[in-house]
Design a protein around this motif. Structure first.
Motif, mmCIF file in Angstrom:
data_model
loop_
_atom_site.group_PDB
_atom_site.id
_atom_site.type_symbol
_atom_site.label_atom_id
_atom_site.label_comp_id
_atom_site.label_asym_id
_atom_site.label_seq_id
_atom_site.Cartn_x
_atom_site.Cartn_y
_atom_site.Cartn_z
ATOM 1 N N LEU A 128 -9.246 13.157 -1.842
ATOM 2 C CA LEU A 128 -9.172 11.707 -2.056
ATOM 3 C C LEU A 128 -10.385 11.043 -1.414
ATOM 4 C CD1 LEU A 128 -7.341 9.440 -3.205
ATOM 5 C CD2 LEU A 128 -6.309 9.288 -0.934
ATOM 6 N N PRO A 129 -11.259 10.391 -2.230
ATOM 7 C CA PRO A 129 -12.441 9.758 -1.654
ATOM 8 C C PRO A 129 -12.068 8.534 -0.805
ATOM 9 C CG PRO A 129 -12.324 9.307 -4.008
ATOM 10 C CD PRO A 129 -11.204 10.251 -3.687
ATOM 11 N N PRO A 130 -12.880 8.236 0.223
ATOM 12 C CA PRO A 130 -12.543 7.147 1.160
ATOM 13 C C PRO A 130 -12.324 5.785 0.509
ATOM 14 C CG PRO A 130 -14.346 8.463 2.022
ATOM 15 C CD PRO A 130 -14.094 8.939 0.630
ATOM 16 N N ASP A 131 -13.133 5.420 -0.495
ATOM 17 C CA ASP A 131 -12.959 4.081 -1.064
ATOM 18 C C ASP A 131 -11.698 3.987 -1.919
ATOM 19 O OD1 ASP A 131 -14.235 5.672 -3.014
ATOM 20 O OD2 ASP A 131 -15.462 4.035 -3.762
ATOM 21 N N LEU A 132 -11.328 5.067 -2.600
ATOM 22 C CA LEU A 132 -10.074 5.067 -3.349
ATOM 23 C C LEU A 132 -8.892 5.048 -2.379
ATOM 24 C CD1 LEU A 132 -8.542 5.120 -5.983
ATOM 25 C CD2 LEU A 132 -8.891 7.608 -6.068
ATOM 26 N N ALA B 196 -0.269 6.297 -5.578
ATOM 27 C CA ALA B 196 -0.602 7.525 -4.856
ATOM 28 C C ALA B 196 0.329 8.664 -5.267
ATOM 29 C CB ALA B 196 -0.529 7.279 -3.350
ATOM 30 N N ASP B 197 1.604 8.368 -5.504
ATOM 31 C CA ASP B 197 2.530 9.403 -5.963
ATOM 32 C C ASP B 197 2.094 9.982 -7.304
ATOM 33 O OD1 ASP B 197 4.335 9.476 -3.817
ATOM 34 O OD2 ASP B 197 5.588 7.900 -4.675
ATOM 35 N N GLN B 198 1.674 9.124 -8.232
ATOM 36 C CA GLN B 198 1.216 9.595 -9.538
ATOM 37 C C GLN B 198 -0.053 10.442 -9.394
ATOM 38 O OE1 GLN B 198 1.305 5.502 -11.101
ATOM 39 N NE2 GLN B 198 2.239 6.386 -12.927
ATOM 40 N N ILE B 199 -0.974 10.007 -8.553
ATOM 41 C CA ILE B 199 -2.204 10.771 -8.329
ATOM 42 C C ILE B 199 -1.865 12.136 -7.744
ATOM 43 C CG2 ILE B 199 -4.356 10.876 -7.009
ATOM 44 C CD1 ILE B 199 -4.397 7.754 -7.179
ATOM 45 N N ALA C 256 -8.896 3.670 0.597
ATOM 46 C CA ALA C 256 -8.840 2.303 1.127
ATOM 47 C C ALA C 256 -8.141 1.361 0.138
ATOM 48 C CB ALA C 256 -10.239 1.801 1.454
ATOM 49 N N PHE C 257 -8.438 1.520 -1.155
ATOM 50 C CA PHE C 257 -7.767 0.706 -2.167
ATOM 51 C C PHE C 257 -6.265 0.973 -2.150
ATOM 52 C CE2 PHE C 257 -5.865 0.480 -6.381
ATOM 53 C CZ PHE C 257 -6.040 -0.865 -6.665
ATOM 54 N N LEU C 258 -5.884 2.261 -2.139
ATOM 55 C CA LEU C 258 -4.471 2.628 -2.170
ATOM 56 C C LEU C 258 -3.729 2.215 -0.895
ATOM 57 C CD1 LEU C 258 -4.850 6.118 -3.851
ATOM 58 C CD2 LEU C 258 -3.759 4.090 -4.863
ATOM 59 N N GLU C 259 -4.442 2.127 0.218
ATOM 60 C CA GLU C 259 -3.818 1.651 1.457
ATOM 61 C C GLU C 259 -3.412 0.183 1.335
ATOM 62 O OE1 GLU C 259 -6.825 2.576 4.347
ATOM 63 O OE2 GLU C 259 -5.988 4.577 4.730
ATOM 64 N N GLN C 260 -4.133 -0.563 0.496
ATOM 65 C CA GLN C 260 -3.827 -1.983 0.294
ATOM 66 C C GLN C 260 -2.924 -2.220 -0.908
ATOM 67 O OE1 GLN C 260 -7.408 -4.268 0.079
ATOM 68 N NE2 GLN C 260 -7.959 -3.860 2.193
ATOM 69 N N GLY D 98 0.814 -1.204 0.000
ATOM 70 C CA GLY D 98 0.000 0.000 0.000
ATOM 71 C C GLY D 98 0.851 1.259 0.000
ATOM 72 N N ALA D 99 0.205 2.368 -0.267
ATOM 73 C CA ALA D 99 0.877 3.665 -0.285
ATOM 74 C C ALA D 99 1.128 4.153 1.131
ATOM 75 C CB ALA D 99 0.010 4.676 -1.032
ATOM 76 N N PRO D 100 2.164 4.945 1.323
ATOM 77 C CA PRO D 100 2.430 5.517 2.644
ATOM 78 C C PRO D 100 1.319 6.492 3.057
ATOM 79 C CG PRO D 100 4.329 5.788 1.186
ATOM 80 C CD PRO D 100 3.199 5.285 0.358
ATOM 81 N N LYS D 101 1.000 6.492 4.329
ATOM 82 C CA LYS D 101 -0.050 7.357 4.873
ATOM 83 C C LYS D 101 0.217 8.823 4.564
ATOM 84 C CE LYS D 101 -2.295 8.550 9.286
ATOM 85 N NZ LYS D 101 -2.579 9.885 8.886
ATOM 86 N N GLU D 102 1.468 9.245 4.639
ATOM 87 C CA GLU D 102 1.821 10.644 4.389
ATOM 88 C C GLU D 102 1.477 11.046 2.958
ATOM 89 O OE1 GLU D 102 4.309 8.309 5.402
ATOM 90 O OE2 GLU D 102 3.735 8.699 7.475
ATOM 91 N N THR D 103 1.713 10.150 2.010
ATOM 92 C CA THR D 103 1.388 10.439 0.615
ATOM 93 C C THR D 103 -0.115 10.549 0.434
ATOM 94 O OG1 THR D 103 3.361 9.223 -0.092
ATOM 95 C CG2 THR D 103 1.690 9.661 -1.773
#
Length: 125
Positions: free
Chosen positions: A24-28, A52-55, A30-34, A12-17
């Motif tokens: 950032l919507p919650p479901d997206l 997440a970096d690209q976004i 959640a996906f990026l956290e995984q 998953g992506a780092p929390k800071e990113t």
């Protein structure tokens, strides 16, 4: 979320990113956290879900946000269409938009959630 045919990032992506991405919507999130992005096919459609970096980079580029305030892009079809989330809409906030003339009037609202968007793509809509 079931994504057969997709190769998802194992981490998953780092929390800071994630915290640095405005709107950032919650479901997206959640996906990026995984899974910090992925690529493959959903149904017959190619789908690239950005990291997440690209976004964050796209959100900061301001080209899209100037043309369509509130639009957060998070992936593409590998060609001329991007997938995004348009917070200004009351429903069907997930959709697609041409990368070349990314104005509000060209946003095709499709779904209320990331999962519904993926399902719509899988069904060929």
């Amino acid at each position: 979320m079931d994504l057969p045919g997709m190769k998802l990032a194992p981490d998953g992506a780092p929390k800071e990113t994630l915290d640095a991405i405005p709107g950032l919507p919650p479901d997206l999130r959640a996906f990026l956290e995984q899974h910090d992005g992925g690529r493959g096919k959903v149904g017959n459609r190619p789908l690239i879900l950005w990291s997440a970096d690209q976004i964050a980079r796209e959100a900061q580029s301001q080209e899209v946000s100037l043309a369509t305030p509130g639009l957060l892009l998070f992936g593409t079809d590998g060609g001329a269409e991007a997938y995004g989330y348009l917070s200004r809409l009351r429903q069907h906030r997930y959709g697609r938009i041409p990368l070349i003339a990314a104005g509000m009037h060209e946003f095709e609202a499709i779904a209320d959630s990331l999962e519904e968007l993926i399902q719509s793509l899988a069904e060929g809509r």
